[in-house]
Design an enzyme around this catalytic site. Structure first.
Site: not given
Length: 453
Positions: A81, A299, A369-370
């Protein structure tokens, strides 16, 4: 469930919840202040006139005291976020608004400190811990900082926080709101306490019409579809250049296996080992291409050492990014363990293809998306609920492909890498698809105007 029952239940489970948070903090590392005063809305002194900056011992932190006259409060719960909120926060700073940036996790706070170091140094941005959702904690937080408005990123809706914001007449907005099917079911289960919290929001700016439909069913009326902040990327072009240089020097195909979660690495390593063994059996024969370099990017930083142990047990050759391996190593090893934070654009720039994990176990998927922004073809697994609409769009536009498990993903990656026309076609589709969805920040800023006065 009403708010009285919710609050007393929260007080009842607080000792266990705090113990679990402390356990998580010890495993993750970093500064969390689980039982610190800020978490309970306790501030020993009012914000003084002027500003002073004292740099602490913890890397990535600046303990800064500012006078904020009606700052814009932005809450970004964790790392993802915080990254997503970057263009919105920068837009607020560019327009001269002081920003109070809160987090729940140490990784989110450290990322915010890195991204906004200049604004912190100039006295334009201050970081704080978000208070726990006890009435007295949120009251103390809001009375201390006195924000002109609060902007919650994606979905951090707490009943007592909303109620106290309403009492103090502070506008509260959710930006780039994502409301998944599981969140929708949870809201139904919580009943009136969540319905009242949702009704108390001044504005909800959703990522998609699907999110708006779910929220509308729960009684939210003040909504606008603005898109996903994650499409407005703050690309580090220095990282991109560095990654491209390494890829050119090693002259070897590279596959990023990004944002892996617990239980996924084991299956990826098994599939990679089978691929390497098959190549060894075919040594001396004419084969399409040698195996690529596989980069495994966990992650969560707290799992770096755990994943390294799994790689050691697999018998595959590897190096850690933290060891600063030389390019000759990268030409020969099977695995590069990417044990650093904040370098995703470097890794994606090195890559010919990205497998975005967190989608093979039941985790809801991670940010695809990156890599698309850099024209890197993407493969995802079956569990992409957290990015449902954008994944479906990427699949339909030809920017991404889906497989059902890790072994299929490795096989499909090799197939795409062996077909240059297909790989370049996916690369072009990825860039074109991303260009269609940019501009969420501008739409959010436009919708926020009445609340920024």
């Amino acid at each position: 469930m009403n708010r009285f029952f919710y609050t007393n239940t929260l007080r009842l489970i607080a000792p266990i919840a705090l113990w679990l948070l402390e356990r998580r903090a010890r495993k993750a590392g970093g500064k969390w202040d689980i039982r610190g005063d800020e978490r309970f809305g306790r501030y020993p002194h009012p914000a003084p006139a002027g500003s002073s900056i004292a740099h602490g011992d913890d890397e990535g932190y600046a303990e800064t005291i500012f006078t904020f006259r009606r700052p814009v409060w932005v809450h970004a719960v964790s790392l993802g976020e915080t990254r997503a909120a970057h263009p919105l926060i920068q837009a607020l700073l560019d327009q001269g608004f002081p920003v109070l940036l809160t987090h729940m996790t140490a990784t989110g706070r450290a990322q915010g400190a890195r991204m906004f170091a200049e604004a912190i140094g100039q006295g334009m941005l201050c970081q704080a811990w978000v208070p726990y959702d006890f009435p007295e904690a949120v009251r103390g937080f809001l009375e201390h900082w006195k924000p002109r408005c609060g902007i919650l990123i994606e979905r951090e809706i707490w009943p007592n926080m909303v109620a106290e914001a309403n009492r103090q007449k502070m506008p509260l907005i959710v930006a780039s709101a994502r409301f998944s099917e599981s969140a929708y079911k949870q809201a139904h289960w919580l009943g009136s306490v969540m319905r009242n919290a949702l009704a108390g929001l001044d504005l909800v700016l959703t990522q998609s019409r699907v999110d708006s439909a779910r929220l509308d069913d729960l009684g939210v009326k003040r909504m606008q579809v603005v898109g996903n902040l994650k499409f407005d990327l703050n690309i580090s072009y220095s990282q991109v250049h560095a990654g491209q240089v390494v890829r050119q020097v090693i002259n070897r195909q590279v596959v990023a296996i990004a944002s892996t979660r617990d239980g996924e690495e084991e299956y990826f390593l098994k599939a990679i080992k089978a691929l390497v063994k098959n190549h060894e059996r075919q040594a001396g024969q004419e084969v399409a291409l040698p195996p690529p370099l596989f980069m495994i990017i966990p992650r969560h930083p707290q799992r770096f050492r755990e994943v390294e142990t799994l790689i050691q047990q697999s018998g595959l050759t590897y190096r850690c990014r933290s060891q600063n391996p030389i390019n000759d190593d990268l030409k020969t090893i099977d695995i590069l363990l990417c044990d650093s934070v904040g370098d995703m654009f470097f890794y994606y720039a090195m890559s010919d293809l990205a497998i975005v994990a967190g989608s093979f176990g039941e985790y809801g998927g991670q940010n695809h998306i990156e890599p698309c922004a850099l024209g890197v073809p993407v493969i995802v697994g079956p569990h992409t609920e957290n990015f449902q609409q954008s994944v479906e769009d990427a699949l339909s536009e030809g920017a991404a492909r889906r497989t059902q498990n890790e072994e299929e993903a490795i096989k499909l990656a090799l197939k795409i890498l062996n077909n240059e026309e297909q790989r370049l076609g996916m690369s072009k589709a990825a860039k074109q698809w991303l260009s269609l969805h940019e501009g969420a920040t501008d739409r959010i800023m436009s919708a926020l105007k009445p609340y920024l006065r």
